[in-house]
Design a protein around this motif. Structure first.
Motif, PDB file in Angstrom:
ATOM      1  N   PHE A 125       0.832  -1.209   0.000  1.00 54.29           N
ATOM      2  CA  PHE A 125       0.000   0.000   0.000  1.00 54.29           C
ATOM      3  C   PHE A 125       0.864   1.254   0.000  1.00 54.29           C
ATOM      4  O   PHE A 125       0.622   2.201  -0.738  1.00 54.29           O
ATOM      5  CB  PHE A 125      -0.942  -0.005   1.208  1.00 54.29           C
ATOM      6  N   LEU A 126       1.890   1.261   0.838  1.00 54.61           N
ATOM      7  CA  LEU A 126       2.771   2.421   0.924  1.00 54.61           C
ATOM      8  C   LEU A 126       3.552   2.628  -0.364  1.00 54.61           C
ATOM      9  O   LEU A 126       3.864   3.758  -0.731  1.00 54.61           O
ATOM     10  CB  LEU A 126       3.734   2.280   2.099  1.00 54.61           C
ATOM     11  N   ALA A 127       3.866   1.538  -1.068  1.00 53.14           N
ATOM     12  CA  ALA A 127       4.627   1.648  -2.315  1.00 53.14           C
ATOM     13  C   ALA A 127       3.775   2.195  -3.444  1.00 53.14           C
ATOM     14  O   ALA A 127       4.295   2.766  -4.385  1.00 53.14           O
ATOM     15  CB  ALA A 127       5.195   0.286  -2.693  1.00 53.14           C
ATOM     16  N   GLY A 128       2.484   2.011  -3.379  1.00 55.67           N
ATOM     17  CA  GLY A 128       1.605   2.523  -4.428  1.00 55.67           C
ATOM     18  C   GLY A 128       1.421   1.524  -5.549  1.00 55.67           C
ATOM     19  O   GLY A 128       1.990   0.432  -5.548  1.00 55.67           O
ATOM     20  N   PRO A 129       0.632   1.910  -6.540  1.00 51.18           N
ATOM     21  CA  PRO A 129       0.340   0.993  -7.648  1.00 51.18           C
ATOM     22  C   PRO A 129       1.568   0.790  -8.526  1.00 51.18           C
ATOM     23  O   PRO A 129       2.382   1.682  -8.692  1.00 51.18           O
ATOM     24  CB  PRO A 129      -0.766   1.708  -8.423  1.00 51.18           C
ATOM     25  N   SER A 130       1.684  -0.404  -9.069  1.00 48.86           N
ATOM     26  CA  SER A 130       2.768  -0.648 -10.020  1.00 48.86           C
ATOM     27  C   SER A 130       2.220  -0.421 -11.415  1.00 48.86           C
ATOM     28  O   SER A 130       1.041  -0.630 -11.681  1.00 48.86           O
ATOM     29  CB  SER A 130       3.314  -2.068  -9.865  1.00 48.86           C
ATOM     30  N   ARG A 131       3.081   0.041 -12.285  1.00 43.70           N
ATOM     31  CA  ARG A 131       2.667   0.324 -13.655  1.00 43.70           C
ATOM     32  C   ARG A 131       3.676  -0.277 -14.608  1.00 43.70           C
ATOM     33  O   ARG A 131       4.861  -0.320 -14.338  1.00 43.70           O
ATOM     34  CB  ARG A 131       2.611   1.831 -13.898  1.00 43.70           C
ATOM     35  N   SER A 132       3.191  -0.691 -15.734  1.00 42.77           N
ATOM     36  CA  SER A 132       4.060  -1.190 -16.777  1.00 42.77           C
ATOM     37  C   SER A 132       3.596  -0.607 -18.097  1.00 42.77           C
ATOM     38  O   SER A 132       2.411  -0.626 -18.411  1.00 42.77           O
ATOM     39  CB  SER A 132       3.995  -2.715 -16.820  1.00 42.77           C
ATOM     40  N   SER A 133       4.516  -0.081 -18.861  1.00 39.91           N
ATOM     41  CA  SER A 133       4.155   0.503 -20.147  1.00 39.91           C
ATOM     42  C   SER A 133       4.002  -0.566 -21.224  1.00 39.91           C
ATOM     43  O   SER A 133       3.285  -0.385 -22.183  1.00 39.91           O
ATOM     44  CB  SER A 133       5.194   1.546 -20.568  1.00 39.91           C
ATOM     45  N   VAL A 137       7.459  -6.112 -20.139  1.00 40.01           N
ATOM     46  CA  VAL A 137       8.417  -5.431 -19.273  1.00 40.01           C
ATOM     47  C   VAL A 137       7.925  -5.514 -17.835  1.00 40.01           C
ATOM     48  O   VAL A 137       6.751  -5.283 -17.568  1.00 40.01           O
ATOM     49  CB  VAL A 137       8.558  -3.946 -19.706  1.00 40.01           C
ATOM     50  N   PRO A 138       8.823  -5.862 -16.896  1.00 37.11           N
ATOM     51  CA  PRO A 138       8.380  -5.908 -15.499  1.00 37.11           C
ATOM     52  C   PRO A 138       7.853  -4.550 -15.045  1.00 37.11           C
ATOM     53  O   PRO A 138       8.337  -3.506 -15.474  1.00 37.11           O
ATOM     54  CB  PRO A 138       9.645  -6.273 -14.721  1.00 37.11           C
ATOM     55  N   SER A 139       6.857  -4.592 -14.167  1.00 39.61           N
ATOM     56  CA  SER A 139       6.258  -3.336 -13.718  1.00 39.61           C
ATOM     57  C   SER A 139       7.228  -2.558 -12.851  1.00 39.61           C
ATOM     58  O   SER A 139       8.115  -3.117 -12.215  1.00 39.61           O
ATOM     59  CB  SER A 139       4.974  -3.607 -12.945  1.00 39.61           C
ATOM     60  N   ARG A 140       7.056  -1.241 -12.842  1.00 39.59           N
ATOM     61  CA  ARG A 140       7.894  -0.382 -12.020  1.00 39.59           C
ATOM     62  C   ARG A 140       6.992   0.507 -11.183  1.00 39.59           C
ATOM     63  O   ARG A 140       5.870   0.794 -11.562  1.00 39.59           O
ATOM     64  CB  ARG A 140       8.837   0.459 -12.870  1.00 39.59           C
ATOM     65  N   ARG A 141       7.490   0.936 -10.070  1.00 31.99           N
ATOM     66  CA  ARG A 141       6.751   1.846  -9.204  1.00 31.99           C
ATOM     67  C   ARG A 141       6.905   3.252  -9.748  1.00 31.99           C
ATOM     68  O   ARG A 141       7.998   3.683 -10.089  1.00 31.99           O
ATOM     69  CB  ARG A 141       7.268   1.802  -7.775  1.00 31.99           C
ATOM     70  N   VAL A 142       5.804   3.975  -9.819  1.00 32.96           N
ATOM     71  CA  VAL A 142       5.866   5.329 -10.322  1.00 32.96           C
ATOM     72  C   VAL A 142       6.563   6.216  -9.299  1.00 32.96           C
ATOM     73  O   VAL A 142       7.536   6.870  -9.589  1.00 32.96           O
ATOM     74  CB  VAL A 142       4.453   5.850 -10.653  1.00 32.96           C
ATOM     75  N   ARG A 143       6.045   6.259  -8.112  1.00 30.20           N
ATOM     76  CA  ARG A 143       6.684   6.960  -6.996  1.00 30.20           C
ATOM     77  C   ARG A 143       6.057   6.449  -5.723  1.00 30.20           C
ATOM     78  O   ARG A 143       4.901   6.068  -5.686  1.00 30.20           O
ATOM     79  CB  ARG A 143       6.570   8.470  -7.120  1.00 30.20           C
ATOM     80  N   VAL A 144       6.816   6.441  -4.684  1.00 27.66           N
ATOM     81  CA  VAL A 144       6.371   5.836  -3.440  1.00 27.66           C
ATOM     82  C   VAL A 144       5.568   6.813  -2.588  1.00 27.66           C
ATOM     83  O   VAL A 144       4.508   6.477  -2.085  1.00 27.66           O
ATOM     84  CB  VAL A 144       7.582   5.282  -2.651  1.00 27.66           C
ATOM     85  N   VAL A 145       6.057   8.023  -2.436  1.00 28.24           N
ATOM     86  CA  VAL A 145       5.437   8.977  -1.519  1.00 28.24           C
ATOM     87  C   VAL A 145       4.455   9.884  -2.273  1.00 28.24           C
ATOM     88  O   VAL A 145       4.846  10.604  -3.177  1.00 28.24           O
ATOM     89  CB  VAL A 145       6.510   9.832  -0.813  1.00 28.24           C
ATOM     90  N   PRO A 146       3.188   9.848  -1.880  1.00 26.54           N
ATOM     91  CA  PRO A 146       2.191  10.722  -2.519  1.00 26.54           C
ATOM     92  C   PRO A 146       2.236  12.124  -1.896  1.00 26.54           C
ATOM     93  O   PRO A 146       1.417  12.469  -1.044  1.00 26.54           O
ATOM     94  CB  PRO A 146       0.874  10.005  -2.227  1.00 26.54           C
ATOM     95  N   TYR A 147       3.201  12.935  -2.310  1.00 32.54           N
ATOM     96  CA  TYR A 147       3.442  14.210  -1.642  1.00 32.54           C
ATOM     97  C   TYR A 147       2.275  15.184  -1.765  1.00 32.54           C
ATOM     98  O   TYR A 147       1.982  15.924  -0.824  1.00 32.54           O
ATOM     99  CB  TYR A 147       4.744  14.850  -2.138  1.00 32.54           C
ATOM    100  N   ALA A 148       1.594  15.188  -2.904  1.00 33.01           N
ATOM    101  CA  ALA A 148       0.434  16.080  -3.045  1.00 33.01           C
ATOM    102  C   ALA A 148      -0.624  15.726  -1.995  1.00 33.01           C
ATOM    103  O   ALA A 148      -1.268  16.610  -1.428  1.00 33.01           O
ATOM    104  CB  ALA A 148      -0.153  16.005  -4.453  1.00 33.01           C
ATOM    105  N   ALA A 149      -0.799  14.437  -1.747  1.00 30.66           N
ATOM    106  CA  ALA A 149      -1.767  14.020  -0.724  1.00 30.66           C
ATOM    107  C   ALA A 149      -1.360  14.542   0.647  1.00 30.66           C
ATOM    108  O   ALA A 149      -2.196  15.012   1.423  1.00 30.66           O
ATOM    109  CB  ALA A 149      -1.883  12.497  -0.696  1.00 30.66           C
TER     110      ALA A 149
END
Length: 166
Positions: A125-133, A137-149
């Protein structure tokens, strides 16, 4: 306008926590509503145009440095600019401090759970959703910390409790 402001903050929190991004349409809507509230003299924190424009510029400009170094997403920077329009320049420092403390706790907790996976679901949950283009290709984390939130949560806290002495 306080209700509009709080609803916008809630939308940002939900969207950023779930998707790890602050979309342009949501940031733009917040900026437009902030400018509308100022034009009507109904800003939630009662500041003037000068404070709002300084807040928008300071919010955007300061976080732009973090974006330029790759430490923050563009949505966070744009959100900080729109938030500055709502809260004015004087409220930005305490909001940034609160948000940065929350983001730091998030990061330290995520790193700890990544290293010692006692609560794997919380770590995911803290890592956030994984995305793959691409599918292969293995999925990658977009960013961990939701700073805007965290900025939005800090702004809500500031609006409710931070102005008690004002």
């Amino acid at each position: 306008m306080k209700v509009t402001f709080l609803l916008w903050l809630i939308l940002v929190v939900v969207y950023d926590v779930r998707m790890r991004r602050a979309p342009n349409w949501l940031v733009l809507a917040g900026a437009v509503f902030a400018l509308g509230a100022l034009a009507l003299g109904a800003g939630p924190l009662g500041h003037d145009w000068r404070a709002a424009l300084l807040g928008g510029g300071a919010g955007f400009g300061f976080l732009l440095l973090f974006y330029a170094t790759g430490l923050m997403g563009a949505g966070d920077v744009k959100f900080a600019g729109a938030l500055g329009l709502w809260v004015g320049v004087s409220a930005l420092a305490p909001i940034w401090i609160i948000a940065s403390l929350l983001a730091s706790i998030h990061g330290v907790l995520w790193l700890s759970l990544k290293r010692w996976p006692f609560f794997p679901r919380l770590a995911l949950f803290l890592a956030g959703p994984s995305r793959s283009s691409e599918p292969d290709v293995p999925s990658r984390r977009v960013r961990v910390v939701p700073y805007a939130a965290y900025l939005a949560l800090a702004a809500a806290v500031w609006m409710v409790w931070g102005r008690q002495g004002s």
